[in-house]
Design a protein around this motif. Structure first.
Motif, PDB file in Angstrom:
ATOM      1  N   THR A 147       1.047   7.237   6.713  1.00 31.89           N
ATOM      2  CA  THR A 147      -0.361   6.978   7.016  1.00 31.89           C
ATOM      3  C   THR A 147      -1.079   8.239   7.508  1.00 31.89           C
ATOM      4  O   THR A 147      -0.454   9.176   7.998  1.00 31.89           O
ATOM      5  N   ALA A 148      -2.410   8.213   7.367  1.00 31.79           N
ATOM      6  CA  ALA A 148      -3.262   9.308   7.853  1.00 31.79           C
ATOM      7  C   ALA A 148      -4.230   8.731   8.883  1.00 31.79           C
ATOM      8  O   ALA A 148      -4.952   7.781   8.588  1.00 31.79           O
ATOM      9  N   LYS A 149      -4.226   9.295  10.091  1.00 32.73           N
ATOM     10  CA  LYS A 149      -5.104   8.819  11.160  1.00 32.73           C
ATOM     11  C   LYS A 149      -6.187   9.867  11.416  1.00 32.73           C
ATOM     12  O   LYS A 149      -5.893  10.980  11.839  1.00 32.73           O
ATOM     13  N   PHE A 150      -7.448   9.485  11.147  1.00 29.27           N
ATOM     14  CA  PHE A 150      -8.566  10.432  11.253  1.00 29.27           C
ATOM     15  C   PHE A 150      -9.256  10.349  12.612  1.00 29.27           C
ATOM     16  O   PHE A 150      -9.386   9.277  13.184  1.00 29.27           O
ATOM     17  N   THR A 151      -9.682  11.509  13.090  1.00 32.13           N
ATOM     18  CA  THR A 151     -10.587  11.597  14.241  1.00 32.13           C
ATOM     19  C   THR A 151     -11.861  12.250  13.721  1.00 32.13           C
ATOM     20  O   THR A 151     -11.858  13.424  13.349  1.00 32.13           O
ATOM     21  N   TRP A 152     -12.928  11.471  13.654  1.00 27.73           N
ATOM     22  CA  TRP A 152     -14.181  11.958  13.074  1.00 27.73           C
ATOM     23  C   TRP A 152     -15.054  12.591  14.149  1.00 27.73           C
ATOM     24  O   TRP A 152     -15.165  12.064  15.254  1.00 27.73           O
TER      25      TRP A 152
ATOM     26  N   SER B  57      -7.201  11.860   2.351  1.00 22.88           N
ATOM     27  CA  SER B  57      -5.851  11.314   2.557  1.00 22.88           C
ATOM     28  C   SER B  57      -4.991  11.507   1.317  1.00 22.88           C
ATOM     29  O   SER B  57      -3.855  11.986   1.403  1.00 22.88           O
ATOM     30  N   GLN B  58      -5.532  11.147   0.178  1.00 22.59           N
ATOM     31  CA  GLN B  58      -4.782  11.259  -1.083  1.00 22.59           C
ATOM     32  C   GLN B  58      -4.371  12.708  -1.352  1.00 22.59           C
ATOM     33  O   GLN B  58      -3.235  12.982  -1.754  1.00 22.59           O
ATOM     34  N   PHE B  59      -5.292  13.626  -1.082  1.00 26.17           N
ATOM     35  CA  PHE B  59      -5.009  15.055  -1.271  1.00 26.17           C
ATOM     36  C   PHE B  59      -3.869  15.504  -0.353  1.00 26.17           C
ATOM     37  O   PHE B  59      -2.933  16.189  -0.790  1.00 26.17           O
TER      38      PHE B  59
ATOM     39  N   GLY C 201     -20.524  21.676   6.639  1.00 25.57           N
ATOM     40  CA  GLY C 201     -19.822  20.393   6.585  1.00 25.57           C
ATOM     41  C   GLY C 201     -19.556  19.776   7.939  1.00 25.57           C
ATOM     42  O   GLY C 201     -19.845  20.362   8.986  1.00 25.57           O
ATOM     43  N   ARG C 202     -18.999  18.560   7.903  1.00 21.50           N
ATOM     44  CA  ARG C 202     -18.669  17.842   9.136  1.00 21.50           C
ATOM     45  C   ARG C 202     -17.218  18.122   9.521  1.00 21.50           C
ATOM     46  O   ARG C 202     -16.312  17.985   8.701  1.00 21.50           O
ATOM     47  N   PRO C 203     -16.967  18.499  10.794  1.00 21.30           N
ATOM     48  CA  PRO C 203     -15.581  18.722  11.224  1.00 21.30           C
ATOM     49  C   PRO C 203     -14.828  17.393  11.340  1.00 21.30           C
ATOM     50  O   PRO C 203     -15.425  16.352  11.627  1.00 21.30           O
ATOM     51  N   PHE C 204     -13.519  17.454  11.149  1.00 17.74           N
ATOM     52  CA  PHE C 204     -12.678  16.268  11.329  1.00 17.74           C
ATOM     53  C   PHE C 204     -11.268  16.714  11.694  1.00 17.74           C
ATOM     54  O   PHE C 204     -10.876  17.863  11.489  1.00 17.74           O
ATOM     55  N   PHE C 205     -10.523  15.787  12.253  1.00 17.75           N
ATOM     56  CA  PHE C 205      -9.099  15.988  12.522  1.00 17.75           C
ATOM     57  C   PHE C 205      -8.348  14.844  11.854  1.00 17.75           C
ATOM     58  O   PHE C 205      -8.861  13.732  11.750  1.00 17.75           O
ATOM     59  N   VAL C 206      -7.154  15.130  11.386  1.00 14.45           N
ATOM     60  CA  VAL C 206      -6.338  14.083  10.759  1.00 14.45           C
ATOM     61  C   VAL C 206      -4.873  14.311  11.115  1.00 14.45           C
ATOM     62  O   VAL C 206      -4.410  15.450  11.164  1.00 14.45           O
ATOM     63  N   LYS C 207      -4.195  13.210  11.393  1.00 15.99           N
ATOM     64  CA  LYS C 207      -2.769  13.281  11.730  1.00 15.99           C
ATOM     65  C   LYS C 207      -1.988  12.557  10.640  1.00 15.99           C
ATOM     66  O   LYS C 207      -2.207  11.373  10.386  1.00 15.99           O
TER      67      LYS C 207
ATOM     68  N   CYS D  38       0.832  -1.229   0.000  1.00 19.47           N
ATOM     69  CA  CYS D  38       0.000   0.000   0.000  1.00 19.47           C
ATOM     70  C   CYS D  38       0.852   1.259   0.000  1.00 19.47           C
ATOM     71  O   CYS D  38       0.345   2.349   0.288  1.00 19.47           O
ATOM     72  N   ASP D  39       2.138   1.098  -0.333  1.00 16.30           N
ATOM     73  CA  ASP D  39       3.075   2.240  -0.341  1.00 16.30           C
ATOM     74  C   ASP D  39       3.132   2.907   1.032  1.00 16.30           C
ATOM     75  O   ASP D  39       3.284   4.119   1.137  1.00 16.30           O
ATOM     76  N   PHE D  40       2.962   2.090   2.068  1.00 18.74           N
ATOM     77  CA  PHE D  40       3.034   2.511   3.474  1.00 18.74           C
ATOM     78  C   PHE D  40       1.930   3.487   3.885  1.00 18.74           C
ATOM     79  O   PHE D  40       2.037   4.141   4.916  1.00 18.74           O
ATOM     80  N   HIS D  41       0.857   3.561   3.090  1.00 22.50           N
ATOM     81  CA  HIS D  41      -0.242   4.465   3.422  1.00 22.50           C
ATOM     82  C   HIS D  41      -1.313   3.804   4.291  1.00 22.50           C
ATOM     83  O   HIS D  41      -2.172   4.496   4.846  1.00 22.50           O
ATOM     84  N   GLY D  42      -1.320   2.486   4.375  1.00 22.56           N
ATOM     85  CA  GLY D  42      -2.327   1.797   5.167  1.00 22.56           C
ATOM     86  C   GLY D  42      -3.626   1.560   4.416  1.00 22.56           C
ATOM     87  O   GLY D  42      -4.489   0.809   4.873  1.00 22.56           O
ATOM     88  N   ILE D  43      -3.793   2.226   3.276  1.00 19.91           N
ATOM     89  CA  ILE D  43      -4.972   2.032   2.415  1.00 19.91           C
ATOM     90  C   ILE D  43      -4.501   1.913   0.968  1.00 19.91           C
ATOM     91  O   ILE D  43      -3.474   2.478   0.594  1.00 19.91           O
ATOM     92  N   ILE D  44      -5.259   1.164   0.188  1.00 18.17           N
ATOM     93  CA  ILE D  44      -4.910   0.986  -1.232  1.00 18.17           C
ATOM     94  C   ILE D  44      -5.867   1.777  -2.124  1.00 18.17           C
ATOM     95  O   ILE D  44      -5.464   2.473  -3.044  1.00 18.17           O
ATOM     96  N   GLU D  45      -7.158   1.665  -1.813  1.00 18.17           N
ATOM     97  CA  GLU D  45      -8.164   2.408  -2.582  1.00 18.17           C
ATOM     98  C   GLU D  45      -8.362   3.795  -1.977  1.00 18.17           C
ATOM     99  O   GLU D  45      -8.024   4.031  -0.819  1.00 18.17           O
TER     100      GLU D  45
END
Length: 381
Positions: A216-221, A205-207, A235-241, A189-196
């Motif tokens: 990797t990108a770790k989301f807090t929804w 994440s891709q952006f 919109g819906r707030p979110f956090f990402v690390k 997965c190119d170390f991203h933790g997701i493929i799609e």
């Protein structure tokens, strides 16, 4: 007798038995003299003696630090940073020889050779790059393996907050993890933790990977929604690390992606450690098992009078408040419910009354089913 005069005989004893370079000799005594340069002290202690051909402790490792400095400079090239720290891996035999001399001559409270190597590399790197050595909270951490002649690099994660609007149905919020590594990151997965990248999480994440680099990108929804739900309004707030990013700043504050629009993007100190409290404004389309009239729907106003109790399969019990209720009759067996509630209320179960009390069905005395629901606003308290 000065401290320098006291240590000179010990230094001479050591030099009679062992060839030491200026760095290693000076390090054995520099703390007693409160000196910062081991090399200069080593030179002074040797006086007219010839320099060691091959240092007994380090095998002239300090003469080759420029080689490892260049390795660090090459490794850090893609990264933006202002502070750094250095760790090192060296041959155990070097540490053993250093320990043996310190023990034999009862030299206590001095830096080991590994510490000295990392300090020296830090000085060289700081001088070359004008960056700050920060042991406690560095943005970049080097691990220089002098044994295998390699250099690994890790950068401090970057946390961001933002909001997303999802104007299309049939698009999931969360992304499936890579089946090979379960989201940890691997070569597949190119170390991203997701493929799609076919979800809200995937597109954002891709952006961010394109803008900041990283693994990797770790989301807090701040709440969740059905695949079929729209996210409207602000919109819906979110956090990402973002782990191990190359860049540490983001110029864009908004982006129109394929299925979602992201707004208010900004760097924040960290993602929330505890769940944030929030309110949601939802429009739910509801069908009923029998005919309803406007007089019956008025009962829905009582939902704001007392908390809604939610029971989970785990046995956990929670209470949620309904803050406002509006409704609109759509047909004999359907209506739309506009209601604002505390985050964490399961909308579909609230309508049917499945382990949620009181539910819409219970209030109306008619079996109700939520056909779909959209979010018009999500506000963080």
């Amino acid at each position: 007798m000065t401290t320098y005069q006291k240590i000179t005989p010990i230094a001479n004893q050591i030099l009679k038995k062992y060839d030491l370079c200026d760095h290693c000799l000076g390090r054995l005594f520099s703390k007693q003299l409160y000196l910062s340069s081991n090399k200069l002290l080593g030179k002074k202690l040797k006086k007219n003696l010839k320099s060691a051909r091959r240092c007994y402790i380090c095998k002239n490792l300090f003469d080759n630090l420029d080689y490892f400095l260049n390795m660090m400079l090459d490794a850090v090239y893609p990264y933006s940073y202002s502070s750094f720290s250095v760790g090192a891996t060296i041959k155990p035999s070097i540490i053993d020889r250093d320990d043996a001399i310190r023990s034999k001559y009862k030299l206590k409270g001095i830096d080991g050779i590994k510490t000295d190597i990392t300090k020296e590399l830090g000085k060289l790197f700081s001088r070359k790059t004008k960056k700050t050595f920060d042991y406690l909270d560095p943005e970049i951490v080097f691990t220089v393996n002098l044994k295998e002649e390699s250099c690994d690099i890790r950068s401090k994660s970057v946390a961001l907050s933002g909001r997303y609007v999802k104007p299309v149905r049939g698009f999931s919020q969360k992304q499936k993890s890579c089946s090979n590594c379960s989201g940890k990151g691997c070569r597949i997965c190119d170390f991203h933790g997701i493929i799609e990248y076919d979800s809200v999480e995937g597109e954002i994440s891709q952006f961010l990977f394109k803008k900041l680099g990283g693994t990797t990108a770790k989301f807090t929804w701040i709440g969740g929604e059905d695949k079929s739900s729209l996210i409207l309004g602000t919109g819906r707030p979110f956090f990402v690390k973002i782990q191990n990013p190359h860049k540490r700043s983001l110029r864009v504050k908004s982006a129109n992606l394929e299925h979602v629009t992201v707004n208010n993007l900004k760097i924040v100190p960290d993602s929330p450690k505890k769940p944030l409290k929030f309110n949601s404004l939802v429009e739910a389309k509801i069908s009923t098992s029998s005919k309803i009239d406007s007089n019956l729907l008025r009962k829905l106003k009582t939902l704001t009078k007392k908390p809604i109790v939610v029971y989970e399969k785990s046995g956990k019990r929670s209470e949620k408040k309904i803050l406002s209720v509006k409704y609109k009759k759509q047909g004999d067996t359907s209506f739309t419910l506009f209601f604002k509630f505390e985050g964490g209320l399961p909308v579909k179960r609230f309508v049917t009354g499945d382990d949620v009390s009181p539910g819409v069905s219970q209030i109306l005395g008619v079996l109700c089913k939520c056909i779909g629901f959209d979010f018009h606003d999500v506000e963080v308290k």
